[in-house]
Design a protein around this motif. Structure first.
Motif, PDB file in Angstrom:
ATOM      1  N   ARG A  29       7.865  -8.747  54.450  1.00 20.47           N
ATOM      2  CA  ARG A  29       9.228  -8.616  53.935  1.00 20.47           C
ATOM      3  C   ARG A  29       9.851  -7.293  54.376  1.00 20.47           C
ATOM      4  O   ARG A  29       9.160  -6.360  54.742  1.00 20.47           O
ATOM      5  N   ASP A  30      11.172  -7.276  54.303  1.00 21.16           N
ATOM      6  CA  ASP A  30      11.951  -6.083  54.598  1.00 21.16           C
ATOM      7  C   ASP A  30      12.371  -5.452  53.281  1.00 21.16           C
ATOM      8  O   ASP A  30      12.838  -6.146  52.377  1.00 21.16           O
ATOM      9  N   GLU A  31      12.216  -4.145  53.189  1.00 23.45           N
ATOM     10  CA  GLU A  31      12.637  -3.415  52.004  1.00 23.45           C
ATOM     11  C   GLU A  31      14.028  -2.820  52.230  1.00 23.45           C
ATOM     12  O   GLU A  31      14.405  -2.569  53.381  1.00 23.45           O
ATOM     13  N   PRO A  32      14.795  -2.596  51.153  1.00 21.99           N
ATOM     14  CA  PRO A  32      16.146  -2.051  51.298  1.00 21.99           C
ATOM     15  C   PRO A  32      16.187  -0.702  52.017  1.00 21.99           C
ATOM     16  O   PRO A  32      17.186  -0.358  52.643  1.00 21.99           O
ATOM     17  N   TRP A  33      15.119   0.071  51.934  1.00 17.60           N
ATOM     18  CA  TRP A  33      15.093   1.384  52.569  1.00 17.60           C
ATOM     19  C   TRP A  33      14.668   1.313  54.030  1.00 17.60           C
ATOM     20  O   TRP A  33      14.561   2.320  54.704  1.00 17.60           O
ATOM     21  N   ASP A  35      11.801  -0.285  55.546  1.00 19.59           N
ATOM     22  CA  ASP A  35      10.431  -0.623  55.931  1.00 19.59           C
ATOM     23  C   ASP A  35      10.247  -2.136  56.004  1.00 19.59           C
ATOM     24  O   ASP A  35      10.874  -2.891  55.271  1.00 19.59           O
ATOM     25  N   ARG A  36       9.390  -2.576  56.916  1.00 20.05           N
ATOM     26  CA  ARG A  36       8.975  -3.980  57.009  1.00 20.05           C
ATOM     27  C   ARG A  36       7.465  -3.956  56.831  1.00 20.05           C
ATOM     28  O   ARG A  36       6.757  -3.216  57.536  1.00 20.05           O
ATOM     29  N   HIS A  37       6.949  -4.736  55.881  1.00 23.83           N
ATOM     30  CA  HIS A  37       5.518  -4.623  55.584  1.00 23.83           C
ATOM     31  C   HIS A  37       4.976  -5.890  54.927  1.00 23.83           C
ATOM     32  O   HIS A  37       5.709  -6.774  54.522  1.00 23.83           O
ATOM     33  N   ASP A  49      -1.655  -1.886  52.675  1.00 24.41           N
ATOM     34  CA  ASP A  49      -0.254  -2.135  52.992  1.00 24.41           C
ATOM     35  C   ASP A  49      -0.054  -1.811  54.464  1.00 24.41           C
ATOM     36  O   ASP A  49      -0.301  -0.684  54.896  1.00 24.41           O
ATOM     37  N   SER A  56      16.691   2.959  56.986  1.00 27.61           N
ATOM     38  CA  SER A  56      17.437   1.911  56.295  1.00 27.61           C
ATOM     39  C   SER A  56      18.779   1.668  56.964  1.00 27.61           C
ATOM     40  O   SER A  56      19.282   2.501  57.714  1.00 27.61           O
TER      41      SER A  56
END
Length: 63
Positions: A29-33, A35-37, A49, A56
């Motif tokens: 998934r992609d995080e709002p800040w 990162d893709r993890h 992780d 971002s």
């Protein structure tokens, strides 16, 4: 506890690990800040992780 490992191509590694049948505890998934993890867990219960750090969208727009 989580161990974070930065990689260059998180998408490719996700597919490789998933194709080997490993249990994925956090789907890719992609995080709002930025990162893709995704995350897996080792046999001792330690979370791993696997991440590709990226700035971002907000930082790209203001930077």
């Amino acid at each position: 506890m989580y161990l974070t490992i930065e990689v260059d191509d998180v998408d490719s590694l996700y597919q490789t690990i998933k194709n080997k049948g490993a249990a994925i505890s956090i789907d890719l998934r992609d995080e709002p800040w930025g990162d893709r993890h995704f995350a897996i867990q080792d046999p001792n219960g330690v979370g791993i992780d696997i991440v590709k750090y990226s700035p971002s969208q907000a930082l790209r727009e203001t930077g």
